[in-house]
Every structure is written in structure tokens, then in C-alpha cells.
Design a protein around this motif. Structure first.
Motif, PDB file in Angstrom:
ATOM      1  N   VAL A  12       0.859  -1.185   0.000  1.00  0.00           N
ATOM      2  CA  VAL A  12       0.000   0.000   0.000  1.00  0.00           C
ATOM      3  C   VAL A  12       0.895   1.234   0.000  1.00  0.00           C
ATOM      4  N   LEU A  15       0.223   6.177   3.374  1.00  0.00           N
ATOM      5  CA  LEU A  15      -0.362   5.687   4.622  1.00  0.00           C
ATOM      6  C   LEU A  15      -1.142   6.801   5.306  1.00  0.00           C
ATOM      7  N   CYS A  23      -4.651  -1.009   5.237  1.00  0.00           N
ATOM      8  CA  CYS A  23      -3.645  -1.873   5.860  1.00  0.00           C
ATOM      9  C   CYS A  23      -4.179  -2.496   7.148  1.00  0.00           C
ATOM     10  N   LYS A  27      -4.534  -6.455   7.884  1.00  0.00           N
ATOM     11  CA  LYS A  27      -3.767  -7.079   8.974  1.00  0.00           C
ATOM     12  C   LYS A  27      -4.710  -7.717   9.987  1.00  0.00           C
ATOM     13  N   VAL A  35       1.443  -7.408   4.516  1.00  0.00           N
ATOM     14  CA  VAL A  35       1.042  -6.045   4.185  1.00  0.00           C
ATOM     15  C   VAL A  35       2.276  -5.166   4.287  1.00  0.00           C
ATOM     16  N   ARG A  36       2.608  -4.518   3.153  1.00  0.00           N
ATOM     17  CA  ARG A  36       3.734  -3.586   3.160  1.00  0.00           C
ATOM     18  C   ARG A  36       3.184  -2.173   3.073  1.00  0.00           C
ATOM     19  N   GLY A  37       3.801  -1.280   3.793  1.00  0.00           N
ATOM     20  CA  GLY A  37       3.363   0.111   3.737  1.00  0.00           C
ATOM     21  C   GLY A  37       4.486   1.010   3.244  1.00  0.00           C
ATOM     22  N   VAL A  54       1.178  -2.556   9.553  1.00  0.00           N
ATOM     23  CA  VAL A  54       1.846  -3.193   8.405  1.00  0.00           C
ATOM     24  C   VAL A  54       2.858  -4.229   8.918  1.00  0.00           C
TER      25      VAL A  54
END
Lengths: 291, 291
Positions: A12, A15, A23, A27, A35-37, A54
Motif C-alpha cells: 500500500v 499511509l 492496511c 492485517k 502487508v507492506r506500507g 503493516v
């Protein structure tokens, strides 16, 4: 056959309210593999990571999206345009790219220019708050909200299926529209209300400059009619400038309707006023918001 | 020395949202000796009586107000004007007459023409809902709300004290203003937002006539910006026509502010747009509604 969401790495980008809320939902519900932020400011990267929003966080766009199965661009519209240009050539083949931008015409045109191996789908969840940023993010923001998806001619069924799965996973209701149609509709129900709320705030502030008591008597009517004027300025500048033609058309429509009310009141035409006001009263009282 | 509220018979004329909510608060808190309700429709008279919102109920105006210590007129503004003309000569000496009308200039002028033995004080609680009628009434509607009082030159300290006691008894915050100043301020924060919400509803409905999907994508922005368009039409017709000059002035101020945004967007003047939008964003984000 493409991977199900459950096995995907989702990146994503952005943020703020929208991206971070997504996110958190992913999660919390363990809806995907990771989940990557990605956030511009290091402070936001740290906040998201330590809040557990994340699994991985970075302020480097390339690092963040590389190897992800699904990339969700969740920044203001013009930043989405530049991010597409930046990451396009480096994404792995088969990466699905969607976005949460408020306008779709320019974004979908830019998505159309991505390398052929990338799988783009435009998107726009129809919800939000007038408070912006990571601090305003919350689980459940998308529950019950209409989430417009604007597939491109090149969008594969698998890419659309994965994006739809994402929408459903956080409780949204997918609605497929062509980008231009989306932009015309949201100019009417979102961009126009913002301009109206801003002009209303300006008009009341002019009265307040002369007589600050106006702020003490302001109650629910002003509160609600002006609420969206407090929305993030950068987001709305991007919206207005990437959807200019449709917004101007809606604005002119509104000015004509308001002008008609002005003329009727000026001439004390009670019957004419009543006809118009009864009609809008009935339309508005009948309409039920989804969320 | 006048009677305290506790020993007064209070007659509330008009049992819509505002009048009936006041009755309920007075009854619930046992704030006065008796609560009388006057409504035009027999059905409302019966509803109010059987709901325990009043001690006595009638659809005869003269019967309802005769012998009351405090008369509260809670109908649309022009009905208040005709009620004042109707009851003026028949009220007992010393009767305090106040109202909950949304405009104060014409009402206070009519109050000034009441027989000398009657004690008038203009009033306007700054709250409400877009749902009207007895069914929408509720206890606690006035809690925390600003309640404007507009005393006349002839208003006695006792009459103002009793009216203030009434406001405080239901949790309102009394604010004393001259009628003209009240009307100018509410034109800005209440009457203008209503016209804006109505024109917005009309503009969106025109889009909806071509493409009904607009109603499915409409979300919180449209919901709040247009909410007051669902308000009672008769109440707002009375407001607009009894506060025409001030409303027209505010409307023109708003049209100028919106026209400026239109010109900036038309010429894609990003810096100019940003300046205006940042300013209204800050003003609106800073303002905190009381209720």
C-alpha cells in the motif's frame, strides 16, 4: 489461475487515512500473506510499523513495491500519476496495480501506458472523513461503502477478480464503472459539495470578520453543510485539477440552480420558491445514504 | 417580583419538533406547574396528550393560552405573526410571550405592537433536525444549544428573567442579541446553507435523471452537504420571506465566493486555488460546533 488474496503480498503506497485504514483491515483480518506500507515521511513509516498496521514499512517506493503481488496506490491523484511513471518499468510481470484515487480518467490513462506485463485496475472507495492522515485511520472504514472499480480494456479477468476480492475482504461493495462516467458522477456528489462547502465557509468567515458572534450561533446546519471544507487541501487540489472539465460543468449546473432560487426570492415569488423547495425536500428526504 | 418557572403554567403553541421537544423537557424535569400544548391538528393534540408530553392539550388557540403565565409560540414564523395578532388582546395582564421562530425582525416588530400589559421577549433556539413534526420530538434537544433571546425595548427584567429561566431549565445557553443582528447572523449560518443544500440536491438530481447510478455512489460528502435540504419546506418558506433582505445579501456573498473558485479552476490557477482552499480548510477545521 492467479493467486488468491490470502497468498498475496500487498503493498500500500500512501499511509494516510485511506491507505492506512486498508492496511489495518488487511492485517486485522489476516486477509493476505503480508502487508507492506510505503510512506513519504519517515515518521509515518515508524508510526505504521509500531502500530502494527503493516508487516513491513519503508519510505522507498521502489523497495516497497518490488515483488509485491498487488500494489495499491493510496496517495492524492497527481502523486499516483507520478508513482505509476516511477514504478511501471520495475514491477514484476503479473503484478496487479490498483489505486484509491478520487478521479479516474487521468489515472486510468496512465495505467494504460504501463508495460504490458503489469495488470492495472482503477479503483475508488466512496468513503472518507474530513480528517486526514495516519492518525485518522481506522479499521472498518470501508465496511458497507461503495468501491468503484474502473477496469481498463487490457484488464484481465484474474486482475479484476483479485481487486474485487480485496474490496470484499474489507467489506466494500464493488461497483464497475467506466473512468469517464465515474468522474462525471463524483464531480456531482463529491467535488461540487467540496467547492460549495469551501465557498460557504468563506462567506461565513467574511461575516465573522465583522461580527465573530456568528461562530457562536452556528449550529448543525452550518456544521454539516460546511464539513467537507475541512478536507485535505492537497487531495482536493489534485481532484479539481485532474477532473477540471467535469467539475466546471457541475459547478455551472449548481450556479444555475442557485441563481434560480435567488431570482425567485428576490421577486418574492412564493409559489415558485415552494415548487422548487418541495421538490428538493422530497428528493433529499427519500434518498438514504448507504453508510 | 414575578413567579418562578416552577409555579408557572406554560402554554406551547405548535407541537412540531421544537414545541413538543420543549414540552417533553418541561414535563420530564417537572420544571413548571403545568404544560399546555396547542396544535392545529386534532391528531397531534391526541398524540401529545397520550404520550404524556403535555398536561392539557387543545386545538383551540384562545383556550390554550388563556390564563397561562408564559406563552411560547413554536410554529413557523408567519404563523407566529398571525398568532400574535389573534391572541394579543385576550392575554391576561402580565402574561410573558416568547417564541421559537427562526427569524426575529418581523416577529419582534409584531411583539412591539402587543397591548402594553403583555410582556414580550423574542427567542430562537439554535438547534433542530431535518426531520419535522411531533414524531421527531425528543427530550434533551436543547441541551448545550445556543438559544438566542431578543428582548424588546419594552421587555421588563422580570419577563427576561423568566424566559432565561426557561432556557436554562432545558439546558440551553442564552445569548442576547438585537433582532436585526440575529437575522443577519442566521441568514449566514442557517438560511444560506439551506438554499445551498437545496440547489446542490437539484443539481445532483439533474445528473440522476440521466444516470441514476449517481445515487449509489453518493456518500458522506453529499449526505452532509445536502442534509438540511430535507428540512420542513413551510418553515423555510416563512424564514426566507421574513428575512429576505439579509438572506439575499448572504446569498450574493456566497455566489461571489463560489464564482471566484470557478474562475480560478477555469484558468487552472493552482496557486490561487490553493490560497483560497487552505484558508477555508483552516477556518473550518478550527471551528468546533457546540452541539
Amino acid at each position: 489461475m492467479a493467486k488468491p488474496l490470502k497468498e498475496c503480498s500487498v503493498a500500500v503506497v500512501g499511509l494516510g487515512l485511506m491507505g492506512a485504514s486498508l492496511c489495518m483491515d488487511l492485517k486485522e483480518g489476516q486477509r493476505c500473506r503480508e502487508v507492506r506500507g510505503v510512506a513519504r515521511r519517515t515518521r509515518t513509516v515508524l508510526d505504521a510499523f509500531f502500530a502494527g498496521a503493516v508487516d513491513l514499512a519503508t519510505n522507498d517506493l521502489q523497495t516497497g513495491v518490488l515483488g509485491a503481488d498487488l500494489v495499491v496506490l493510496a496517495t492524492p491523484a497527481r502523486t499516483i500519476l507520478s508513482a505509476l511513471a516511477e514504478i511501471g518499468e520495475r514491477l514484476w510481470p503479473g503484478t496487479v496495480v490498483t489505486d484509491m484515487g478520487s478521479t479516474k480518467g487521468e489515472i486510468c490513462a496512465a495505467m494504460g501506458a504501463l508495460p504490458p506485463a503489469v495488470e492495472p485496475v482503477g479503483g475508488h472507495p466512496m468513503c472518507g472523513k474530513e480528517t486526514a492522515g495516519f492518525e485518522a485511520a481506522e479499521c472498518g472504514l470501508y465496511r458497507g461503502a461503495t468501491w468503484v472499480l474502473t477496469p481498463l480494456p487490457r484488464t484481465s479477468p484474474d486482475a479484476l477478480a483479485l481487486t474485487t476480492e480485496l474490496v470484499l475482504a474489507v467489506g466494500g461493495r464493488p461497483l464497475l464503472l467506466a473512468p469517464e462516467r465515474h468522474d462525471r458522477l463524483v464531480a456531482s456528489i463529491s467535488h461540487l459539495p467540496f467547492l460549495v462547502a469551501s465557498a460557504l465557509t468563506a462567506a461565513v468567515a467574511e461575516v465573522g470578520d465583522q461580527d465573530p458572534t456568528v461562530w457562536a450561533v452556528a449550529a448543525g446546519g452550518f456544521r454539516d453543510t460546511s464539513r467537507v471544507a475541512a478536507s485535505d487541501t492537497q487531495m482536493f487540489l489534485d481532484i479539481l485539477l485532474t477532473n477540471r472539465t467535469a467539475v466546471l460543468a457541475q459547478l455551472e449546473r449548481f450556479q444555475a440552480d442557485l441563481g434560480a432560487l435567488h431570482r425567485l426570492l428576490e421577486s418574492s415569488d412564493e409559489a415558485g420558491l415552494r415548487r422548487r423547495l418541495v421538490r428538493t425536500q422530497q428528493i433529499r428526504a427519500r434518498w438514504k445514504p448507504r453508510t
